[in-house]
Design a protein around this motif. Structure first.
Motif, PDB file in Angstrom:
ATOM      1  N   VAL A 406      17.351  12.586 -33.689  1.00 19.76           N
ATOM      2  CA  VAL A 406      17.450  11.371 -34.458  1.00 19.76           C
ATOM      3  C   VAL A 406      19.428  11.055 -34.893  1.00 19.76           C
ATOM      4  N   MET A 407      19.278   9.821 -35.013  1.00 19.55           N
ATOM      5  CA  MET A 407      21.068   9.725 -35.309  1.00 19.55           C
ATOM      6  C   MET A 407      21.603  10.230 -36.063  1.00 19.55           C
ATOM      7  N   SER A 408      22.516  10.350 -35.102  1.00 15.88           N
ATOM      8  CA  SER A 408      23.619  10.978 -36.165  1.00 15.88           C
ATOM      9  C   SER A 408      24.674  10.282 -36.621  1.00 15.88           C
ATOM     10  N   ALA A 409      24.816  11.060 -37.856  1.00 15.10           N
ATOM     11  CA  ALA A 409      25.487   9.872 -38.632  1.00 15.10           C
ATOM     12  C   ALA A 409      26.241  10.371 -40.251  1.00 15.10           C
ATOM     13  N   HIS A 410      27.563  10.118 -39.947  1.00 15.01           N
ATOM     14  CA  HIS A 410      28.458  10.997 -41.667  1.00 15.01           C
ATOM     15  C   HIS A 410      29.303  10.039 -42.369  1.00 15.01           C
ATOM     16  N   PHE A 411      29.700  10.712 -43.316  1.00 15.51           N
ATOM     17  CA  PHE A 411      30.809   9.572 -43.978  1.00 15.51           C
ATOM     18  C   PHE A 411      31.498  11.047 -44.923  1.00 15.51           C
ATOM     19  N   GLY A 412      32.708  10.561 -44.903  1.00 16.67           N
ATOM     20  CA  GLY A 412      33.830  11.782 -45.725  1.00 16.67           C
ATOM     21  C   GLY A 412      34.844  10.682 -45.880  1.00 16.67           C
ATOM     22  N   GLN A 413      35.511  10.611 -46.706  1.00 18.76           N
ATOM     23  CA  GLN A 413      37.152  10.026 -47.340  1.00 18.76           C
ATOM     24  C   GLN A 413      36.911   8.570 -47.392  1.00 18.76           C
ATOM     25  N   GLN A 414      36.076   7.767 -47.277  1.00 19.30           N
ATOM     26  CA  GLN A 414      36.056   6.379 -46.595  1.00 19.30           C
ATOM     27  C   GLN A 414      36.128   6.395 -45.669  1.00 19.30           C
ATOM     28  N   VAL A 415      35.468   6.932 -44.752  1.00 20.04           N
ATOM     29  CA  VAL A 415      35.243   6.420 -43.611  1.00 20.04           C
ATOM     30  C   VAL A 415      33.432   7.290 -43.380  1.00 20.04           C
ATOM     31  N   ALA A 416      33.324   6.637 -42.329  1.00 21.98           N
ATOM     32  CA  ALA A 416      31.543   6.756 -41.905  1.00 21.98           C
ATOM     33  C   ALA A 416      32.015   6.469 -40.491  1.00 21.98           C
ATOM     34  N   ALA A 417      30.923   7.473 -39.537  1.00 24.15           N
ATOM     35  CA  ALA A 417      30.377   7.480 -38.348  1.00 24.15           C
ATOM     36  C   ALA A 417      29.075   7.585 -38.208  1.00 24.15           C
ATOM     37  N   VAL A 418      28.638   6.890 -37.062  1.00 20.67           N
ATOM     38  CA  VAL A 418      27.085   6.083 -36.746  1.00 20.67           C
ATOM     39  C   VAL A 418      27.308   6.131 -35.716  1.00 20.67           C
ATOM     40  N   GLN A 439      33.407   5.979 -27.586  1.00 23.17           N
ATOM     41  CA  GLN A 439      32.845   6.757 -26.452  1.00 23.17           C
ATOM     42  C   GLN A 439      33.123   8.222 -25.647  1.00 23.17           C
ATOM     43  N   CYS A 440      32.229   8.843 -26.122  1.00 20.91           N
ATOM     44  CA  CYS A 440      32.261  10.422 -24.906  1.00 20.91           C
ATOM     45  C   CYS A 440      31.912  10.511 -24.026  1.00 20.91           C
ATOM     46  N   ASP A 441      32.128  11.905 -23.737  1.00 15.67           N
ATOM     47  CA  ASP A 441      31.411  11.851 -21.785  1.00 15.67           C
ATOM     48  C   ASP A 441      30.653  13.052 -21.976  1.00 15.67           C
ATOM     49  N   MET A 442      30.011  13.341 -23.803  1.00 19.46           N
ATOM     50  CA  MET A 442      28.841  13.943 -23.702  1.00 19.46           C
ATOM     51  C   MET A 442      27.125  13.515 -24.546  1.00 19.46           C
ATOM     52  N   HIS A 443      26.739  14.383 -24.470  1.00 21.30           N
ATOM     53  CA  HIS A 443      25.509  13.441 -25.199  1.00 21.30           C
ATOM     54  C   HIS A 443      26.421  13.922 -27.072  1.00 21.30           C
ATOM     55  N   ILE A 444      26.028  13.153 -27.543  1.00 19.95           N
ATOM     56  CA  ILE A 444      26.285  13.697 -29.491  1.00 19.95           C
ATOM     57  C   ILE A 444      25.171  14.018 -29.446  1.00 19.95           C
ATOM     58  N   ARG A 445      25.097  15.039 -30.833  1.00 22.28           N
ATOM     59  CA  ARG A 445      23.897  16.145 -31.405  1.00 22.28           C
ATOM     60  C   ARG A 445      24.391  15.714 -32.949  1.00 22.28           C
ATOM     61  N   GLY A 446      25.971  15.719 -33.414  1.00 18.84           N
ATOM     62  CA  GLY A 446      26.520  15.829 -34.769  1.00 18.84           C
ATOM     63  C   GLY A 446      27.685  15.055 -34.616  1.00 18.84           C
ATOM     64  N   VAL A 447      28.243  15.087 -35.569  1.00 14.74           N
ATOM     65  CA  VAL A 447      29.459  14.231 -35.272  1.00 14.74           C
ATOM     66  C   VAL A 447      29.620  14.576 -37.396  1.00 14.74           C
ATOM     67  N   ALA A 707      25.839   8.578 -48.439  1.00 15.19           N
ATOM     68  CA  ALA A 707      26.924   9.793 -49.100  1.00 15.19           C
ATOM     69  C   ALA A 707      26.754   8.556 -49.976  1.00 15.19           C
ATOM     70  N   LEU A 708      27.319   9.544 -51.266  1.00 16.40           N
ATOM     71  CA  LEU A 708      27.991   8.506 -52.778  1.00 16.40           C
ATOM     72  C   LEU A 708      29.204   8.907 -52.954  1.00 16.40           C
ATOM     73  N   ASP A 709      29.667   7.746 -53.210  1.00 17.16           N
ATOM     74  CA  ASP A 709      31.143   7.986 -53.775  1.00 17.16           C
ATOM     75  C   ASP A 709      31.577   6.724 -55.006  1.00 17.16           C
ATOM     76  N   VAL A 710      31.436   7.073 -55.608  1.00 18.05           N
ATOM     77  CA  VAL A 710      31.319   6.135 -57.337  1.00 18.05           C
ATOM     78  C   VAL A 710      32.626   5.249 -56.942  1.00 18.05           C
ATOM     79  N   PRO A 711      32.691   4.221 -56.519  1.00 22.59           N
ATOM     80  CA  PRO A 711      31.022   3.112 -56.978  1.00 22.59           C
ATOM     81  C   PRO A 711      30.308   2.728 -56.104  1.00 22.59           C
ATOM     82  N   TYR A 712      29.923   3.401 -55.411  1.00 24.22           N
ATOM     83  CA  TYR A 712      28.936   3.107 -53.978  1.00 24.22           C
ATOM     84  C   TYR A 712      28.026   4.165 -53.169  1.00 24.22           C
ATOM     85  N   TYR A 713      26.803   3.356 -53.384  1.00 25.70           N
ATOM     86  CA  TYR A 713      25.908   4.301 -51.889  1.00 25.70           C
ATOM     87  C   TYR A 713      26.680   4.002 -50.305  1.00 25.70           C
TER      88      TYR A 713
END
Length: 1441
Positions: A406-418, A439-447, A707-713
Motif C-alpha cells: 500500500v502506498m505510504s503517505a503522511h501529512f503534518g504541519q501543512q506538509v504532505a508526503a505521498v 529519491q531514496c536508496d531503499m524501498h520505502i515502507r513508511g513516511v 488528514a484534517l486541519d481546519v479549514p481543509y480535508y
C-alpha cells in the motif's frame, strides 16, 4: 493506491541468463532455470524477496527444458535437454532422478490435480506416466509408456469428478432412503467425499493430433487439426475442449460421453503468428493472447465475445511499445503484461466481478489500466504465483520478484508526503506551494513528515531528511528494525518488543518507554501536538505527554479487551490535540474489520463508540425536533465500516473518518482501492458525546483521506486526476522541471467554503457555530457568529443550512446577505408540503444545483424537478423526468422545449416537439407563417383537418378560391364549402353538399340564402335539415303552410309547440292538432279544456292515460267522471286513486266487482294524515281488505288487515289461504293468544298424523296461547288415535299422561267439570297401565298375565280406555300359542257376542284365525276380509313436546 516493490533475485552466477521461471501454487517459492554456453544449465529456488535457497541448486551440462511444481507439496520436477527428469524437494534439496525413459529433450511435464500422477514427454514422442505417494515421492517405475513418434506439445488432465454431497446424503438417509443408508454403512465401499482426482488426460503432438488417455493408461486418438498444437484448454462449464494451433487457429470441441469429439466452432485468433506468441487461459473462460503488438487480445469463450486492451501513452507508456507476455492473477483480478521497454502494464477489473450474472455487454469497460511499473530491459516472461500473489518478471538479464504494498503517505504541519514509486516520494508544502521529489536508496515502507523534516523507513533502516526551502538534505540514517515510526520535533519514536525507543535523528536512543508482558508489544504509534498514543498487540493503549524534555505517562495502560467484546486486534490508534480522547479502529476475532469506531475518554476512563452499521453512536444528544433529519443521516451512513480516521491537528473536538460499504473489503486488495467511500465528520465531547457534523462521498478523483486541519480535508490523489472540487495550495505550485506530479489535494470543510483564508477568530467562531448547530442549541450557535459581518460567512452558513435543512437559520443568513430575491423565493416555497422541496429552493438560490436535484428526487417532487431542469436548460433530463415520473406535465414540457428550440432557430426539431405537445395545429403555422413554401409543404404532409382548414382560410383570404375549396373539402369543413359556393353563385353545388353531408351549419347557411332569395320551400327544407325548427315554423306561419307546421312543431321544443297550437286555435281550424300540440308541449290542462270544449273524446282518452298522482286532483276527478260515464271503470278507479279519492275508488270496485291489484292496494293504503283521519284510514283499509277477501285475494287481504291493525281478521284471511308456513310465521310475529289458538286449531284440522311438523306446531301454539285445556284435549285425541289405529297402548299412555299434566294446569271455569274430567283421565290411565303391564309380563309369566287380563275384563267401564277386543285378542293369541285352540275358540265366540257388529280381524291376527278355522272348521265372516293392521305396521310418532 498500491505500489510494487521489486526484488532482484540473488543468483549464484550472474553470467547465466534466465530461461524459465515458475511459482509454487501456494508457497512463496520461485524456481528459475538459467543457462550459459560456458557453464551449461542450472535451476535455483528463491524466496519472496529474492533470497536464494542454496541447498536447492541443481546444475547439468545442458540447459533445463521444462519446470513444473507439484500442486500441493514443495516438490519441483525438472526436465532437461538430455531427456533426464529430476524431482527436487524444498527445502532439503533432495534430488530423485527418474528412471531413464526419455532419450530426447523433455517437451512436457504435467501433474494431476492432487499430484498423485506425473506425465513426462519428449521430442521423440515418448510419453510416460509415473505414480507418487502422498508425500510427493516416486513409487516404483513408470505405470504406462506410449510412443507417439511425433514431438509432444501439450498435456492437460481431465477435470476431477464431483464427490458425494454428504449433506444431501445425510438428509436422504434421515428421510428413509435405503441406498443412502447403505452408503453410510461399513458394508459398502469407503465413502468418497469431495471432488475425486481425474487421472485421465489429453496429449497433443506436433502433427496436430490430440490423443485421449484414460485412467487405465489406454490411449486413443481423439481429434486432428491442421498444424502443430500450441495450447490445450478445457472449458469445464460447457464440457468443451479448446485447441489453439501454431497458426493461432482456435477450435472448440464438444466431448461425447461415449468418446470422440465434435467440432463446434473454429476461429482465427490473429493474423500475427510466430514463436513470440504468449497465450494464457483464465478461470473465468478468458483466452488472452500477446502477439508482439501494442495490444492484448481477449476472447471470452463463455459469451463468444472478443475485444482488445491497449496501452495509454498518458500513463507513461511509449509509442511503439510492444507487449511480449501476459499473466493473470485470479485472486486480485489483475491482468499483467510485459512490454519491450521494460514496463509492466496492469489492467484491474472493476468492483463488479467478470463472472457476475449481470455482466455488461461492454466488457472492455470493466478493465482499467493502472500506472505502469518499470523494471527496465525487455520483459519476456511474467508469472503470478503463491498465496501472496507475487509476480515474477524476466527482463532477459535477470528475474525480479514484485510484491504489492500500500502506498505510504503522511501529512503534518501543512506538509504532505505521498509515495510515487518504491523509492520515490512527492513532497508538497501547502503553505509555500512547493512540490519536491525525494529519491531514496531503499524501498520505502513508511513516511512521516513535519514542517522541517521528512522521515522514511523500510523496516530495517531509517533515513531522516531536513526540509529547507526547495532542498532536502540527509541529517541522519541508521539501521533500525522498527516497522513503524513517529516523529515529534527532534525526536523519533520507534518500536521493538516490549518497548518504545525515543531517538535522535541520528539514531541515538534518548529514552525507553517500557511495556509489561501483559501489556504486550507496541505495534501502533500516533503523535498529535504534544501527545503520543501507543497501541500494543494485546489491545492495550497508553498515552504519553511530550511537552517536556522527557516523555511522561499521560494515563495508565488501558486494556480494551475488557470493554470491547469480540475484539481481535487493534488496526489503528489516533490521539486528539488535547490528549483527552483516543480513537481506535479494531478487527474482530474472525479477522474482519469491526464496523465501529471506539473512543477512549482518558479523563472519564470510559469507552464509547460510533456504530457505522446502524449509523448511530452509543451516546449523544439530538434535538427532539430533528428526528427526520437524524433518520436521514442514519440512512446515509449506515451499513458501512470505518477505513481510516484522523483528529484535527488543532481542534480537539473535531474527528473525521472514512467509511466503505460492508462487504466491499472482500473485493478490494487494499482499503485505498475501495469504492463508494464516504467521509464522515463528528464532534466528540464529554458533555454531548458523539455528534454527526457532516457526511459526503469522497470525490472520484481523490484516492484516500490524509488528514484534517481546519479549514481543509487533505486527500491523496492519482497523477492527473485531481478533482475540480478540491482547493489548490495557498501559493502557486513552484517546482523544478523534473518534479513529480501533484499527489495531494485538499477540500474545504462544508462550513468553510468561501472562508478558506479567514483569520483564526472567524475560524473558531464558525467551528463553535457548527458545533452548537449539531447539538441543536440555536441560541449558542447565533451567539458564536453574531459579530461576524462578512457576507461570505453568511453565504457559507446558508449553504450549510441546505445540508442541515434548517430554513429558520437560512432566512437569517439570507437577511444578513441582503439577498432579497432569494429570501422571497424561499418564503414562497414554504407553501410546498415537503420540507425537502423548500430546502431545494434555497439550494437553487445559492447555486447548489446538485443538492437541489437530490432533494427534489428524495421527496419525489418530479414536477418541481422537471421545472428545475427546464430552468437550467437541461432539456434532455427534463424530458426524461417528464416521460418517466411526471407524465401529467409531459405535453407542457414538450411545448416548452419546442418554444426553446424555436427561439434558438432549430425550427425542424421544434416542429417535432410541437406535434408531441399536440399544439402543432396553431403553433406550427404561426412559426412558419413567414416561410410560405415550408408551410405549404408541412400542410401537405401533415394530413390534419385542422391544419387543412387553417390553410384553406389563408388561401381564401388571398382570393385563391379554387385551391381553398380543395383544402376545405380535405378538411371536411362543409360550412365553408357551402359558404364559398354561395359566394361564387354555385347554389346547386351548395345544395348537393348540404343534402349529402347533412351538416347542420351548412344547411342553416344555405337556408338563410334561400330565405333571402324568397325560396320559402327550399328555406323550410334546409331549416329542417339544420334542426332550426323555430325558423321553419316562422316561415310556415307567415306563408300559411299549416300542413308542414304540425310536423315541424312536433319536432321542435315545447315553446314552438305552444306557439303552433295557439296559431291553430286562433284560426279555429284543425283544433285536434291544437289539442295534440298542447298535450305534447306539457300543457295538459289546456289540452283537456280544449278537448272538453270541442268534445274530442279520443284525444281526451289519450290524455287521461298519461295522468298520474302528480296531476291536478280536480282534473283527475273530472276525467274519472268522464270515464265512469263511458263505462271505463278500471281507468276511473286509477284516476280516483291518483286523485286520492280512495273511498270512492273502493266503492267503485265493490259496485262493479273490479279486482284490486296489489299495486292499486299499495297506492290506496299509503295514506297521508293530511288526507284522512286515523279512524277513517283504518276504516278504508278494512274496506279494501273486505273487498280483497270477497275477491279471494287472501294474502293481500291479510296484508291490508294487518296495516289496519286488525290482526284477528288478518289471521282469518290467512287461514283461508291455507299457507301453513305463513300462518305459523304470522302467529309467531303477532304473539297474541287468540292467534296462537286459531293457528293451533287450524293445524289440528289438518292431517297432523302424517306431518310431524304440524304436530309440533299444534303443541307449540297451544302452549304459547296458554290453553292447557285445549292442549290436554289434543293429547287425549292423540291417545285415542294410537289405540284405535295402531293398538299402541304405550304411546297412548304417554299422551294421556301429558293430557293429565295439561289439564292439571288449566283453570276450572266450568263449576267442577274439570275434576270430573281429571278423574275420568285418571281412570283411563290406570286401566291402560294394567293392560300395558299385562302385555309386558306375558313373555316372563304367561299364566299370570292371562289371569290378570281376565280380571281386567271384569273391570267396569273398561272400554274405551282399553278396547275389549284388544283384551280378548291378547287371550286368544296366548291360547293359540299354547296350542289350546278349543279354549281360544271359546274366547273368540265370547268376543263375537260382545262385539257382534265389528270385525274380529281388527283384534286377532290372520295366522291365529287360519289356525282356528283349520282346527275347528268354523267359517269366516263375510266382513272379515278387511285389512288388518299388524304390529309390524305400526307408525311411531313422538307425541311429547
Amino acid at each position: 493506491m498500491a505500489v510494487y516493490f521489486d526484488h532482484r533475485i540473488e543468483a549464484p552466477d550472474r553470467s547465466n541468463l534466465p530461461s524459465h521461471l515458475t511459482w509454487h501454487a501456494t508457497l512463496p517459492i520461485l524456481a528459475v532455470a538459467s543457462s550459459s554456453p560456458a557453464s551449461g544449465g542450472s535451476v535455483d529456488l528463491y524466496l519472496q524477496q529474492g533470497e536464494c535457497v542454496k541447498s536447492c541448486h541443481v546444475d547439468r551440462a545442458q540447459p533445463a527444458a521444462a519446470l513444473r511444481w507439484h500442486p500441493v507439496k514443495p516438490v519441483l520436477v525438472l526436465g532437461w535437454e538430455s531427456g533426464e527428469v529430476v524431482l527436487l524437494t524444498h527445502p532439503s534439496g533432495d534430488q530423485t532422478v527418474l528412471p531413464a525413459v526419455h532419450a530426447a529433450r523433455i517437451a512436457l511435464l504435467e501433474w494431476s490435480g492432487s499430484g498423485s500422477r506425473l506425465v513426462t514427454g519428449d521430442q521423440n514422442g515418448a510419453l510416460a506416466v509415473w505414480k507418487l505417494d502422498a508425500r510427493g515421492r516416486l513409487v516404483g517405475n513408470h505405470l504406462v509408456k506410449h510412443d507417439y513418434n511425433k514431438p509432444l506439445t501439450c498435456c492437460i488432465f481431465k477435470p476431477a469428478s464431483p464427490g458425494v454431497d454428504v449433506a444431501m446424503l445425510a438428509r436422504a438417509s434421515v428421510s428413509g432412503d435405503e441406498s443412502a443408508l447403505d452408503m453410510f454403512s461399513w458394508k459398502g465401499a469407503p465413502l468418497k467425499m469431495g471432488p475425486q482426482e481425474g487421472l485421465g488426460f489429453y496429449v497433443s503432438t506436433a502433427d496436430g493430433k490430440v490423443h485421449a488417455v484414460d485412467e487405465q493408461g489406454r490411449t486413443s486418438p481423439l481429434l486432428s487439426e491442421d498444424g502443430a498444437i500450441r495450447k490445450l484448454f478445457y472449458l469445464d462449464k460447457r464440457g468443451v475442449l479448446v485447441v489453439v494451433t501454431d497458426t493461432l487457429m482456435l477450435s472448440q470441441y464438444t466431448l461425447r460421453p461415449e468418446g470422440g469429439a465434435h467440432e463446434s466452432m473454429k476461429v482465427k485468433l490473429s493474423s500475427t503468428a510466430g514463436q513470440n506468441v504468449d497465450i494464457i487461459w483464465t478461470e473465468n473462460s478468458l483466452l488472452v493472447t500477446a502477439t508482439g503488438e501494442p495490444v492484448v487480445k481477449v476472447w471470452d469463450l463463455e459469451r463468444d465475445e472478443n475485444y482488445v486492451l491497449s496501452l495509454d501513452e498518458t500513463l507513461g507508456f511509449k509509442k511503439g511499445e510492444m507487449i511480449n507476455c501476459v499473466s493473470y492473477c485470479a485472486a486480485k483480478e489483475i491482468l499483467a503484461a510485459g512490454t519491450s521497454k521494460g514496463r509492466i502494464a496492469m489492467w484491474k477489473t472493476a468492483t463488479q466481478p467478470m463472472s457476475s450474472s449481470s455482466y455488461r455487454a461492454d466488457a472492455k469497460a470493466l478493465w482499467k489500466l493502472q500506472t505502469p511499473t518499470e523494471i527496465h530491459g525487455n520483459v519476456t516472461q511474467l508469472q503470478w504465483g503463491s498465496n501472496q500473489n507475487l509476480l515474477a518478471a524476466n527482463n532477459s538479464r535477470t528475474v525480479l520478484i514484485l510484491s504489492e504494498h500500500v502506498m505510504s503517505a503522511h501529512f503534518g504541519q501543512q506538509v504532505a508526503a505521498v509515495q510515487l514509486a518504491p523509492t520515490q516520494l512527492s513532497i508538497t508544502n501547502f503553505s509555500s506551494g512547493e512540490t519536491l521529489p525525494l529519491q531514496c536508496d531503499m524501498h520505502i515502507r513508511g513516511v512521516c513528515v513535519s514542517k522541517d523534516s521528512v522521515t522514511v523507513w523500510n523496516g530495517k533502516h531509517i533515513s531522516v531528511y531536513e526540509l529547507s526551502g526547495t532542498a532536502l538534505h540527509v541529517t541522519g540514517s541508521f539501521p533500525c528494525d522498527s516497522h513503524i515510526v513517529a516523529v515529534h520535533d527532534e525526536n523519533l519514536y520507534t518500536v521493538e518488543p516490549s518497548r518504545v525507543q525515543i531517538r535522535t535523528p541520528q539514531g541515538t536512543v534518548k529514552q525507553l518507554l517500557t511495556f509489561s508482558r501483559a501489556e504486550g508489544n507496541p505495534v501502533l504509534l500516533d503523535v498529535c501536538q504534544l501527545y503520543l498514543a501507543v497501541g500494543t498487540d494485546t489491545a492495550h493503549i497508553r498515552v504519553y505527554d511530550l511537552s517536556r524534555r522527557d516523555a511522561k505517562a499521560h494515563c495508565g495502560a488501558k486494556n480494551l479487551s475488557d470493554h470491547i467484546s469480540g475484539l481481535g486486534a487493534l488496526r489503528s490508534v489516533k490521539c486528539n490535540a488535547s490528549g483527552s480522547q483516543v480513537s481506535l479502529l479494531a478487527s474482530q476475532v474472525n479477522g474482519r474489520p469491526d464496523h465501529k469506531v471506539y473512543f477512549y475518554d482518558i479523563e472519564m476512563d470510559t469507552v464509547t463508540h460510533f456504530d457505522f452499521f446502524t449509523g448511530r453512536p452509543s451516546s449523544g444528544v439530538s434535538a427532539p425536533d430533528e428526528s427526520d433529519k437524524q433518520k436521514f443521516q442514519e440512512n446515509e451512513i449506515s451499513g458501512r465500516f470505518p477505513v481510516s480516521h484522523y483528529w484535527d491537528e488543532n481542534e480537539p473536538r473535531l474527528f473525521v473518518c472514512e467509511t466503505a460499504p460492508i462487504g466491499s473489503e472482500k473485493s478490494a486488495n487494499a482499503f485505498s482501492d475501495l469504492e463508494d467511500v464516504s467521509v464522515v465528520t463528528l464532534f466528540c465531547t464529554q458533555e454531548h458525546g458523539l455528534l454527526l457534523q457532516d457526511c459526503f462521498s469522497r470525490p472520484p478523483g481523490l484516492q484516500a483521506l490524509l488528514a484534517l486541519d481546519v479549514p481543509y480535508y487533505y486527500f491523496t490523489c492519482k497523477p492527473g486526476e485531481q478533482n475540480p472540487e478540491v482547493s489548490p495550495p495557498d501559493q502557486p505550485i513552484r517546482a523544478a522541471p523534473a518534479s513529480p506530479p501533484l499527489m495531494a489535494s485538499r477540500r474545504p470543510l462544508r462550513d468553510f467554503v468561501g472562508l478558506e483564508k479567514c483569520e483564526k477568530g472567524t475560524r473558531d467562531a464558525m467551528l463553535n457555530f457548527s458545533f452548537y448547530l449539531s447539538v441543536g442549541d440555536m441560541d449558542e450557535a447565533f451567539k458564536s457568529i453574531k459579530l461576524i459581518k462578512s457576507k461570505a460567512v453568511w453565504e457559507n452558513m446558508a449553504r450549510m443550512c441546505v445540508k442541515t435543512r434548517r430554513l429558520d437559520v437560512a432566512r437569517m443568513c439570507l437577511g444578513n446577505m441582503g439577498n432579497a430575491r432569494a429570501a422571497k423565493a424561499v418564503k414562497e416555497a414554504e407553501a410546498e408540503p415537503e420540507p425537502e422541496a423548500q430546502v431545494a429552493m434555497l439550494a437553487i438560490q445559492l447555486g447548489m444545483l446538485e443538492d437541489a436535484e437530490k432533494l427534489y428526487k428524495s421527496c419525489h417532487r418530479y414536477d418541481l424537478l422537471n421545472a428545475f431542469y427546464q430552468a437550467s436548460s437541461e432539456w434532455q433530463r427534463a424530458l426524461e423526468t417528464a416521460e418517466a415520473h411526471d407524465r401529467i406535465h409531459l405535453r407542457t414540457t414538450y411545448y416548452s422545449y419546442a418554444k426553446y428550440l424555436e427561439s434558438t432557430g432549430h425550427k425542424n426539431l421544434a416542429l417535432t416537439y410541437y406535434e408531441k405537445s399536440d399544439t402543432h395545429r396553431v403553433e406550427v403555422p404561426r412559426m412558419l407563417q413567414d416561410d410560405t413554401a415550408s408551410l405549404e409543404l408541412y400542410v401537405t404532409k401533415a394530413k390534419d383537418k385542422n391544419i387543412y382548414k387553417w390553410w384553406a382560410q389563408y388561401l381564401e383570404s388571398q382570393s385563391n378560391m379554387e385551391t381553398a375549396l380543395l383544402f376545405y373539402e380535405r378538411a371536411q369543413d362543409y360550412l365553408s364549402l357551402v359558404r364559398v359556393h354561395c359566394y361564387l353563385g354555385n347554389i346547386p353545388e351548395a345544395s348537393q353538399i348540404a343534402n349529402n353531408t347533412g351538416d347542420r351549419a351548412a344547411s342553416y347557411h344555405l337556408a338563410r340564402h334561400y330565405e333571402g332569395h324568397d325560396d320559402i320551400k327550399q328555406a323550410v327544407h334546409f331549416y329542417t335539415r339544420a334542426q332550426a325548427y323555430n325558423n321553419a315554423i316562422r316561415l310556415c306561419k307567415e306563408n300559411g303552410l299549416d300542413d308542414q307546421l304540425m310536423n315541424l312543431a312536433l319536432l321542435s321544443n315545447p315553446e314552438d309547440m305552444m306557439e303552433a297550437a295557439c296559431h291553430y286555435e286562433e284560426k279555429g281550424k284543425h283544433l285536434d292538432r291544437a289539442v295534440a300540440l298542447y298535450h305534447k308541449a306539457g300543457y295538459v290542462s289546456k289540452a283537456l279544456e280544449l278537448a272538453f270544449a270541442t268534445e274530442q273524446f279520443a284525444a281526451l282518452q289519450l290524455i287521461a292515460e298519461e295522468l298520474n298522482e302528480n296531476s291536478d286532483p280536480a282534473l283527475l276527478a273530472r276525467c274519472s267522471d268522464f270515464f265512469v260515464q263511458h263505462a271505463q271503470y278500471e281507468k276511473a278507479v286509477e284516476l280516483l286513486a291518483a286523485a286520492k279519492k280512495y273511498p270512492q275508488a273502493v266503492e267503485l270496485c265493490l259496485t262493479h266487482n273490479l279486482t284490486i291489484t296489489e299495486d292499486l292496494a299499495e297506492r290506496m293504503t299509503v295514506t297521508d294524515a293530511k288526507d284522512l283521519t286515523e279512524e277513517a284510514g283504518k276504516a278504508l283499509l278494512e274496506k279494501i281488505a273486505d273487498c280483497c277477501m270477497s275477491q279471494g285475494s287472501y294474502h293481500l287481504a291479510t296484508k291490508v288487515y294487518t296495516q289496519a291493525g286488525n290482526k284477528h281478521r288478518a289471521m282469518k284471511a290467512l287461514l283461508k289461504s291455507g299457507d301453513t308456513d305463513k300462518i305459523a310465521f304470522f302467529a309467531n310475529v303477532s304473539r297474541q293468544k287468540e292467534l296462537f289458538i286459531m293457528a293451533a286449531n287450524y293445524f289440528q284440522s289438518l292431517d297432523w298424523r302424517k306431518n310431524p311438523k304440524n304436530l309440533k306446531r299444534i303443541i307449540e301454539f297451544y302452549t304459547k296461547g296458554k290453553a292447557p285445556d285445549l292442549l290436554g284435549g289434543f293429547y287425549e285425541a292423540c291417545a285415542q288415535v294410537e289405540i284405535d289405529d295402531y293398538q299402541n297402548y304405550e304411546k297412548a299412555l304417554d299422551a294421556l299422561m301429558e293430557a293429565f299434566k295439561c289439564l292439571s294446569k288449566a283453570k276450572d271455569a266450568s263449576s267442577g267439570q274439570q275434576e270430573v274430567r281429571l278423574a275420568d283421565l285418571q281412570h283411563k290411565i290406570v286401566l291402560i297401565k294394567k293392560f300395558v303391564h299385562i302385555r309386558r309380563l306375558h313373555p316372563e309369566d304367561p299364566d299370570e298375565a292371562v289371569r290378570l287380563c281376565e280380571a281386567l275384563l271384569e273391570e267396569p267401564e273398561l272400554d274405551p280406555a282399553v278396547r275389549v277386543g284388544d283384551a280378548y285378542g291378547f287371550l286368544i293369541d296366548h291360547h293359540c300359542q299354547q296350542g289350546r285352540l278349543q279354549t281360544a275358540y271359546q274366547k273368540l265366540e265370547e268376543l263375537q257376542k260382545l262385539l257382534p257388529t265389528q270385525s274380529i280381524r281388527f283384534y286377532i291376527s290372520q295366522a291365529n284365525l287360519d289356525a282356528l278355522q283349520k282346527e275347528m272348521g268354523f267359517p269366516l265372516e263375510s266382513g272379515d276380509h278387511k285389512h288388518v293392521l299388524r304390529e309390524d305396521d305400526e307408525v311411531e310418532e313422538d307425541l311429547t313436546a
